[in-house]
Design a protein around this motif. Structure first.
Motif, short mmCIF file in Angstrom:
data_model
loop_
_atom_site.label_atom_id
_atom_site.label_comp_id
_atom_site.label_asym_id
_atom_site.label_seq_id
_atom_site.Cartn_x
_atom_site.Cartn_y
_atom_site.Cartn_z
N ASN A 22 0.81 -1.22 0.00
CA ASN A 22 0.00 0.00 0.00
C ASN A 22 0.84 1.27 0.00
N ARG A 23 2.00 1.22 -0.68
CA ARG A 23 2.85 2.40 -0.82
C ARG A 23 3.71 2.24 -2.07
N VAL A 24 4.33 3.31 -2.47
CA VAL A 24 5.23 3.26 -3.61
C VAL A 24 6.48 2.49 -3.19
N PRO A 25 6.87 1.47 -3.95
CA PRO A 25 8.03 0.67 -3.55
C PRO A 25 9.34 1.45 -3.60
N ARG A 26 10.25 1.05 -2.73
CA ARG A 26 11.60 1.59 -2.72
C ARG A 26 12.45 0.69 -3.62
N ARG A 59 12.79 7.46 -2.88
CA ARG A 59 12.39 6.05 -3.05
C ARG A 59 13.30 5.30 -3.99
N LEU A 60 14.35 5.98 -4.49
CA LEU A 60 15.30 5.34 -5.40
C LEU A 60 16.72 5.48 -4.87
N LEU A 61 17.46 4.42 -5.00
CA LEU A 61 18.89 4.43 -4.70
C LEU A 61 19.58 3.83 -5.92
N VAL A 62 20.52 4.56 -6.49
CA VAL A 62 21.25 4.07 -7.65
C VAL A 62 22.73 4.03 -7.29
N ARG A 77 21.37 -2.04 2.91
CA ARG A 77 20.78 -2.29 4.23
C ARG A 77 20.18 -0.99 4.80
N ARG A 78 20.90 0.11 4.67
CA ARG A 78 20.39 1.40 5.17
C ARG A 78 19.17 1.87 4.38
N PHE A 79 19.14 1.61 3.09
CA PHE A 79 18.06 2.06 2.22
C PHE A 79 16.78 1.24 2.39
N GLU A 80 16.89 -0.03 2.73
CA GLU A 80 15.76 -0.94 2.91
C GLU A 80 14.89 -1.04 1.66
#
Length: 171
Positions: A22-26, A59-62, A77-80
């Motif tokens: 129920n949220r925008v995925p990370r 919500r994005l990590l590149v 791990r920090r970003f989950e």
């Protein structure tokens, strides 16, 4: 029935993750490959372009992981993340420039000899440790020559992948 395109698989996965939580995925994107090995540099080139395009997204990590994607686990791990996309040139037995969505469990036979750890081993670790989904976006190289730039064909494919990922993931 034909296999969906990699873009379709990405959209389907994002929709399923959004419905389940129920949220925008990370989403974390890891560009993998060796920068000095011709078309094997596709993953890092894509990552660097996406880093510029996604600045400020929460919500994005590149990550440009180069040939050692296992070194990204602390940041992950920090970003989950809910989804980790590994982007890499891969010998898939496809025509040069083919882009495929690969389930990590199906990548044991995909050649990725420039990495210190095979992608399926890293993926198994990420699923167990981060409770996330993992997929590989594989790009069939045109050529992997030491100390050579991306081939023109791979440059065009990389540009298409960057545009498609941007369209699918940027808020």
């Amino acid at each position: 029935m034909s296999q969906p395109s990699w873009q379709g698989a990405l959209t389907q996965t994002l929709n399923q993750l959004a419905q389940n939580s129920n949220r925008v995925p990370r989403v974390a994107i890891i560009g993998m490959g060796h920068e000095f090995n011709g078309d094997d540099a596709a993953g890092p080139v894509i990552a660097r372009a996406l880093i510029e395009r996604t600045a400020g997204s929460h919500r994005l990590l590149v990550i440009d992981a180069g040939p050692a994607p296992e070194n990204t686990t602390g940041a992950l791990r920090r970003f989950e993340p809910d989804l980790v996309l590994m982007v890499d040139a891969a010998q898939m037995g496809e025509p040069p420039g083919a882009v495929r969505w690969l389930d990590w469990e199906q990548t044991t036979g995909v050649s990725a000899s420039t990495h210190s750890l095979p992608p399926h081993v890293l993926a198994r670790y990420m699923v167990a440790e981060f409770d996330c989904h993992v997929a590989l976006i594989g790009i069939q190289p045109f050529a992997n020559q030491i100390d050579a730039p991306l081939t023109p064909g791979m440059q065009a494919t990389v540009a298409d992948v960057i545009d498609a990922l941007t369209a699918a993931l940027i808020d």
